[in-house]
Design an enzyme around this catalytic site. Sequence first.
Site, mmCIF file in Angstrom:
data_model
loop_
_atom_site.group_PDB
_atom_site.id
_atom_site.type_symbol
_atom_site.label_atom_id
_atom_site.label_comp_id
_atom_site.label_asym_id
_atom_site.label_seq_id
_atom_site.Cartn_x
_atom_site.Cartn_y
_atom_site.Cartn_z
ATOM 1 N N HIS A 19 8.294 -2.702 0.454
ATOM 2 C CA HIS A 19 7.187 -3.415 0.470
ATOM 3 C C HIS A 19 7.466 -5.093 0.490
ATOM 4 O O HIS A 19 6.907 -5.511 1.332
ATOM 5 C CB HIS A 19 6.400 -3.178 -0.876
ATOM 6 C CG HIS A 19 5.614 -1.909 -1.145
ATOM 7 N ND1 HIS A 19 6.309 -1.030 -2.310
ATOM 8 C CD2 HIS A 19 5.046 -1.017 -0.396
ATOM 9 C CE1 HIS A 19 5.497 -0.068 -2.096
ATOM 10 N NE2 HIS A 19 5.003 0.006 -0.978
ATOM 11 N N LYS A 43 -4.932 9.552 -5.154
ATOM 12 C CA LYS A 43 -3.723 9.403 -5.923
ATOM 13 C C LYS A 43 -3.865 8.740 -7.238
ATOM 14 O O LYS A 43 -4.330 7.326 -7.515
ATOM 15 C CB LYS A 43 -3.063 8.073 -5.174
ATOM 16 C CG LYS A 43 -2.220 8.547 -3.954
ATOM 17 C CD LYS A 43 -1.397 7.652 -3.211
ATOM 18 C CE LYS A 43 -0.832 7.915 -1.978
ATOM 19 N NZ LYS A 43 -0.077 6.840 -1.527
ATOM 20 N N ARG A 92 6.830 3.666 8.384
ATOM 21 C CA ARG A 92 8.101 3.859 8.570
ATOM 22 C C ARG A 92 8.509 5.005 9.710
ATOM 23 O O ARG A 92 8.499 4.634 10.877
ATOM 24 C CB ARG A 92 8.279 4.550 7.117
ATOM 25 C CG ARG A 92 8.427 3.338 6.102
ATOM 26 C CD ARG A 92 8.392 3.937 4.700
ATOM 27 N NE ARG A 92 6.936 4.421 4.617
ATOM 28 C CZ ARG A 92 6.172 4.816 3.327
ATOM 29 N NH1 ARG A 92 7.135 4.958 2.300
ATOM 30 N NH2 ARG A 92 5.069 5.010 3.511
ATOM 31 N N SER A 130 7.596 4.582 -2.858
ATOM 32 C CA SER A 130 7.372 4.454 -4.059
ATOM 33 C C SER A 130 7.847 5.775 -4.747
ATOM 34 O O SER A 130 8.481 5.979 -6.031
ATOM 35 C CB SER A 130 5.992 4.016 -4.503
ATOM 36 O OG SER A 130 5.834 3.002 -4.040
HETATM 37 P P1 ADP Z 1 -0.672 3.576 0.137
HETATM 38 O O1 ADP Z 1 -0.857 4.529 -0.887
HETATM 39 O O2 ADP Z 1 -1.750 2.487 0.639
HETATM 40 O O3 ADP Z 1 0.177 4.199 1.354
HETATM 41 P P2 ADP Z 1 2.111 2.343 -0.497
HETATM 42 O O4 ADP Z 1 2.075 1.205 -1.770
HETATM 43 O O5 ADP Z 1 2.649 3.684 -0.656
HETATM 44 O O6 ADP Z 1 0.176 2.563 -0.398
HETATM 45 O O7 ADP Z 1 2.320 1.468 0.897
HETATM 46 C C1 ADP Z 1 1.379 0.496 1.129
HETATM 47 C C2 ADP Z 1 2.089 0.121 2.877
HETATM 48 O O8 ADP Z 1 3.377 -0.374 2.698
HETATM 49 C C3 ADP Z 1 1.748 1.194 3.733
HETATM 50 O O9 ADP Z 1 1.354 0.652 4.909
HETATM 51 C C4 ADP Z 1 3.259 1.707 3.807
HETATM 52 O O10 ADP Z 1 3.398 2.348 5.035
HETATM 53 C C5 ADP Z 1 3.981 0.473 3.601
HETATM 54 N N1 ADP Z 1 5.265 0.941 3.012
HETATM 55 C C6 ADP Z 1 5.631 1.503 2.370
HETATM 56 N N2 ADP Z 1 6.849 1.640 1.859
HETATM 57 C C7 ADP Z 1 7.639 1.141 3.222
HETATM 58 C C8 ADP Z 1 8.844 0.678 3.562
HETATM 59 N N3 ADP Z 1 10.017 1.301 2.925
HETATM 60 N N4 ADP Z 1 8.981 0.265 4.640
HETATM 61 C C9 ADP Z 1 7.803 -0.399 5.433
HETATM 62 N N5 ADP Z 1 6.565 -0.087 4.933
HETATM 63 C C10 ADP Z 1 6.657 0.524 3.679
#
Ligand code: ADP
Length: 164
Positions: A19, A43, A92, A130
């Site tokens: 992030h 979630k 990703r 996460s």
């Molecule tokens: P959500 O539940 O909306 O997917 P996340 O917190 O898991 O929320 O992710 C928020 C955004 O960050 C999403 O677009 C996700 O693809 C991106 N993201 C999460 N981890 C990574 C990473 N390791 N590299 C690039 N983007 C990421």
Amino acid sequence: MKEGVCVYPGSFDPITNGHMDIIERGAAIFNEVIVSILHNPAKEGAFPVRKRLEMIQKACAHIPNVTFDCYDGLLVDYMRIKNASVVLRGLRAVSDFESEFQMAQLNHQIAPDVETLFLMTSPNHAYLSSSVVREIGSFGGDISPFIPACLVDEVQNFLGQENK
Ligand code: ADP
């Protein structure tokens, strides 16, 4: 010259280095990046929203054009409230594509003025999520390679307590 305001929505449960990479790169493109925790009914979340927000704030303290928020509702409504027209998301593996594509299309259909901008993950964060951090941390594994250094102790403690 930088662009206007973008919203980076997500669960950030907890915020990871993946992030952070998207936030830092977004902050180099836009005048302001609003990192916003959007409540996702599908979630439930491990960390309370208030704690997630505090952690984002702490991790992003060095980036002046990043602000923080949370919202309980539709992203397109939030975009209007913030007067923002660009949604920032990270991509990703191919597995992200389908759900991100669907969400971007739906949002664009509901609000044609809203564009979604995707930044490709940096290769060293391609497998980071996460949920991986939560899983490793809850079993007492070392999460320090995956989250900002200033959060390691508190995330480790929180996840360790949860597993007791
Ligand atoms: P959500 O539940 O909306 O997917 P996340 O917190 O898991 O929320 O992710 C928020 C955004 O960050 C999403 O677009 C996700 O693809 C991106 N993201 C999460 N981890 C990574 C990473 N390791 N590299 C690039 N983007 C990421």
